[in-house]
Write an enzyme that holds these catalytic residues in place. Structure first.
Site, mmCIF file in Angstrom:
data_model
loop_
_atom_site.group_PDB
_atom_site.id
_atom_site.type_symbol
_atom_site.label_atom_id
_atom_site.label_comp_id
_atom_site.label_asym_id
_atom_site.label_seq_id
_atom_site.Cartn_x
_atom_site.Cartn_y
_atom_site.Cartn_z
ATOM 1 N N SER A 37 0.845 -1.204 -0.022
ATOM 2 C CA SER A 37 0.104 -0.048 -0.090
ATOM 3 C C SER A 37 0.777 1.169 -0.079
ATOM 4 O O SER A 37 2.116 0.891 0.252
ATOM 5 C CB SER A 37 -0.910 -0.133 1.021
ATOM 6 O OG SER A 37 -1.626 1.245 1.609
ATOM 7 N N TYR A 73 -2.355 -1.454 10.445
ATOM 8 C CA TYR A 73 -2.122 -1.552 9.028
ATOM 9 C C TYR A 73 -0.746 -1.182 8.404
ATOM 10 O O TYR A 73 -0.370 -1.794 7.404
ATOM 11 C CB TYR A 73 -3.227 -0.956 8.337
ATOM 12 C CG TYR A 73 -3.376 -0.785 6.854
ATOM 13 C CD1 TYR A 73 -4.262 -1.882 6.463
ATOM 14 C CD2 TYR A 73 -2.925 0.139 6.069
ATOM 15 C CE1 TYR A 73 -4.568 -1.786 4.952
ATOM 16 C CE2 TYR A 73 -3.145 -0.012 4.587
ATOM 17 C CZ TYR A 73 -4.073 -1.084 4.179
ATOM 18 O OH TYR A 73 -3.861 -1.234 2.657
#
Length: 314
Positions: free
Chosen positions: A147, A164
């Protein structure tokens, strides 16, 4: 690497989003698929869509598996070998992911570890399980989806985003380290690091149903929104829940990059042997900004500049 009809691709998180888009594009080319996801219904829909457009004889198998559970991943691997009568695979897409686990300081340990385990250990367990099958192939490629939060651990200066981000940084580092490891020990196997920006997926909707937030969770969301300047201090809890739910819908439906566009970018990278893939113009802009001034990347002024760079003009 050439992607050709008759090859076998293993794909995690194949029920929705980028996973479904990858499955549709691969199966349309006649690539056999082995999909896993935590949602049997979503995978069944993906499978039906794939078979409707795929050449005759294209196989699409599905398996319900939580990639954070190593035994479930091993069962998925064994099912792939059995259902496809395969002793090797050609492509492995480690795509499954989830959001959550914002604050390490104040958040719950279970939520934090759930997010980290899916987003990092899901990649690790699947790589451990399937890499020998890639090495056994004449040619292969492992595609790991990180990401932009794998190089910028932030959603802004007032929003903790630790689980995350930590997991996606781990995916990035692991994939970059694999470049040398594979070149030395399995030069016929490539790897691709994917770092999407804002892509229209259901990750926020799939992570939790905001309409079911507890009063304590609503209080956290309300405080965060008030701090950001939103006039929500006096709204009832159910209104906050509906606002959060709508945000998740808007994240999916109003993204600058579609899941199909992201899948095309990823597969083009595989075909052209590119190992570092930024998905979306926003990912390109953020990468340039972080590289230009990394020490300022977590300051309020950086976040303001980032918002300004992504605000439509005219």
């Amino acid at each position: 690497m050439q992607i050709e009809a008759g090859q076998l691709a293993v794909l995690t998180g194949g029920g929705t989003g980028i996973g479904r888009a990858l499955a549709l594009q691969l199966s349309a080319q006649g690539v056999h698929l082995a999909l896993c996801d935590v949602s049997a219904a979503a995978m069944a829909e993906t499978r039906s869509l794939c078979l409707a457009a795929a050449p005759a004889g294209t196989r699409v198998s599905t398996c319900v598996a939580d990639v954070s559970d190593e035994q479930a991943v091993l069962a998925f691997r064994d099912a792939v070998r059995a259902e496809h009568a395969a002793d090797h695979i050609h492509l492995l897409f480690n795509n499954a992911g989830t959001a959550g686990g914002g604050s390490f300081v104040t958040g719950g340990r279970a939520d934090w570890e759930r997010t980290f385990n899916v987003d990092w250990f899901g990649v690790y367990f699947c790589a451990r399980a399937f890499l020998p099958l890639l090495v056994a192939s004449p040619v292969g490629c492992i595609v790991n989806v990180s990401s932009v939060n794998g190089f910028w651990a932030s959603l802004g200066p007032d929003v903790p985003h630790t689980a995350y981000s930590a997991a996606k940084f781990a995916v990035k580092g692991f994939t970059e380290a694999l470049l040398t490891d594979l070149r030395v020990n399995a030069p016929h196997v490539g790897c691709v690091l994917v770092m999407p920006g804002h892509v229209g997926t259901s990750i926020a909707l799939n992570t939790y149903d905001a309409r079911q937030l507890t009063p304590e969770q609503v209080a956290v969301m309300r405080a965060r929104m008030v701090k950001a300047g939103a006039p929500v201090a006096d709204l009832p809890d159910d209104a906050i829940r509906q606002l959060m739910h709508q945000r998740a819908i808007d994240f999916r439906d109003k993204a600058p990059t579609t899941a199909d566009q992201a899948a095309t970018t990823i597969l083009d990278a595989v075909r052209t042997d590119r190992w570092r893939v930024l998905v979306g113009d926003d990912a390109q802009r953020l990468d340039a900004m972080v590289r230009a001034d990394p020490e300022a990347a977590y300051e309020p002024a950086f976040a303001a500049a980032w918002r300004d760079a992504n605000t439509p003009r005219g």
